[in-house]
Design a protein around this motif. Structure first.
Motif, PDB file in Angstrom:
ATOM      1  N   ARG A   2       1.127  -1.018  -0.241  1.00 22.26           N
ATOM      2  CA  ARG A   2      -0.457   0.054   0.481  1.00 22.26           C
ATOM      3  C   ARG A   2       0.710   1.192   0.138  1.00 22.26           C
ATOM      4  NH1 ARG A   2      -5.677   0.791   3.493  1.00 22.26           N
ATOM      5  NH2 ARG A   2      -6.015  -1.450   1.714  1.00 22.26           N
ATOM      6  N   VAL A   3       1.721   1.269   1.177  1.00 22.25           N
ATOM      7  CA  VAL A   3       2.645   2.318   1.089  1.00 22.25           C
ATOM      8  C   VAL A   3       3.863   2.635  -0.106  1.00 22.25           C
ATOM      9  CG1 VAL A   3       4.604   4.473   2.224  1.00 22.25           C
ATOM     10  CG2 VAL A   3       2.146   2.162   3.343  1.00 22.25           C
ATOM     11  N   TYR A   4       5.075   1.265  -0.300  1.00 20.32           N
ATOM     12  CA  TYR A   4       5.435   1.631  -1.137  1.00 20.32           C
ATOM     13  C   TYR A   4       5.574   1.510  -2.175  1.00 20.32           C
ATOM     14  CZ  TYR A   4       9.687   0.990  -3.751  1.00 20.32           C
ATOM     15  OH  TYR A   4      10.875   1.064  -4.957  1.00 20.32           O
ATOM     16  N   VAL A   5       4.069   0.060  -2.674  1.00 20.24           N
ATOM     17  CA  VAL A   5       4.240  -0.102  -4.558  1.00 20.24           C
ATOM     18  C   VAL A   5       3.038   1.188  -4.601  1.00 20.24           C
ATOM     19  CG1 VAL A   5       3.528  -1.941  -6.100  1.00 20.24           C
ATOM     20  CG2 VAL A   5       5.259  -2.372  -4.288  1.00 20.24           C
ATOM     21  N   ASP A   6       2.546   1.126  -4.197  1.00 19.33           N
ATOM     22  CA  ASP A   6       0.969   2.312  -4.651  1.00 19.33           C
ATOM     23  C   ASP A   6       1.371   3.192  -4.262  1.00 19.33           C
ATOM     24  OD1 ASP A   6      -0.660  -0.729  -5.119  1.00 19.33           O
ATOM     25  OD2 ASP A   6      -1.581  -0.546  -2.978  1.00 19.33           O
TER      26      ASP A   6
END
Length: 361
Positions: free
Chosen positions: A35-39
């Motif tokens: 949720r935080v890094y990829v998206d």
């Protein structure tokens, strides 16, 4: 907040804010990687850099192995350039950096601001030239399928990370130059500062020249920089004479720094006019395409690039007018800081556009 600043000092509060923000982002990315890094981080900040590094119009996350977007790739995806989300992160970062610069100036007890302005001049050119190193990197990838400077290192040569790279190098140069001045090694910190910037610019240009001489994907068109710099100088002279003749009060604050401001933005304007409309006249196989949204919008609306030069000159004259004597007398530290930013915003992209065309990348 005022209580904390009064108790601990503004510098400590600023440093603590930077550390806490960085640690918070790193912690969130570790705990919530998808949720935080990829998206978020990858899609809006690192993904555009990866796409730009390869010259792709779109890059897909593809399960952790980023590749150019295609029918079988999986998201999220990213494209080169900026979005409203990325601006929401970069603008506060820029503000924090600017505050840090003010604290640095205070701690170094720099007082001769005008001398520092001229001492920093080579760094404005160096930033644009360094960006062209990445342009040659992309040209190499298109020609050979390999990156001479691979990720993540070439990411630091791509907007917006290159701004942080040049900023860090410049800060180190300023600190070293001031120390040499304080120890009476030199008669003024602006001299080693100018020399360091000039040396970095020379090394960067030497690398670009070597690439043009040895690689098939790069060339050298010597008349193009002569035309760009000559045209910018003529445009600056005409503009300055007009100011002196019809509104001499405009430049009482900036004085000769106003010439540098106008020339910086004239270089950007002329480089765009030549690169976008007349590059083929200098031997390039095709005219260049605009790299920035403002350039593209003006070219699309007018059907030619010459209005962009007028816009740049008008903007530079407006800055010269706004930076009046009162501003320099009441807030010299902020006035010179803003002047440096204004010149960098013009001369950095202008140098990049000029050298990109000069070396055919």
């Amino acid at each position: 907040m005022d209580e904390y600043i009064e108790r601990y000092g503004a510098e400590r509060v600023w440093a603590a804010t930077v550390v806490l923000l960085a640690a918070g982002v790193a912690f969130a990315a570790t705990v919530f990687p998808q949720r935080v890094y990829v998206d978020f981080i990858w899609q809006y900040y690192w993904g555009p850099v990866v796409a730009d590094a390869h010259g792709w119009g779109c890059v897909a996350w593809n399960g952790g192995t980023p590749v150019e977007c295609g029918p079988a790739t999986t998201g999220p995806t990213a494209s080169p350039g900026y979005t409203f989300v990325s601006y929401a992160g970069y603008i506060p970062t820029l503000i924090l950096m600017s505050i840090g610069v003010i604290f640095l100036i205070q701690r170094l007890e720099i007082e001769r601001y005008r001398a520092g302005f001229y001492g920093l001049f080579p760094f404005f050119l160096f930033g644009g030239a360094l960006r062209v190193v990445e342009d040659t990197n992309v040209a190499a990838y298109r020609a050979t399928g390999e990156l001479p400077i691979d990720l993540p290192w070439n990411g630091f040569l791509i907007s917006p990370l290159i701004y942080f790279t040049v900023f860090a190098i410049t800060v180190l140069a300023v600190i070293l130059s001031v120390k040499l001045d304080r120890n009476d090694v030199v008669s003024g910190y602006e001299y080693p500062l100018f020399a360091i910037g000039g040396g970095l610019l020379t090394v960067t240009l030497a690398y670009l020249g070597y690439t043009a001489a040895t690689a098939e994907y790069a060339s050298f068109y010597p008349l193009l920089p002569l035309a760009t710099l000559g045209g910018a100088t003529v445009a600056t002279a005409l503009t300055w004479v007009a100011i002196q003749q019809f509104a001499p009060e405009l430049n009482r604050g900036t004085r000769y720094m106003g010439i540098v401001v106008i020339w910086a933005h004239a270089v950007d304007g002329v480089a765009n006019v030549i690169g976008l409309d007349y590059a083929t006249y200098f031997g390039l196989p095709a005219n260049l395409v605009p790299k920035h949204p403002i350039n593209a919008a003006i070219v699309d609306a007018a059907g030619a690039a010459w209005p962009f030069l007028l816009v740049k000159l008008a903007a530079a004259v407006l800055v010269v007018w706004l930076f009046n004597e009162e501003f320099f007398e009441e807030s010299p530290r902020y006035a010179y800081l803003f002047m440096i930013i204004v010149v960098a915003v013009g001369l950095g992209p202008g140098t990049r556009d000029m050298l990109r065309a000069t070396f055919g990348v």
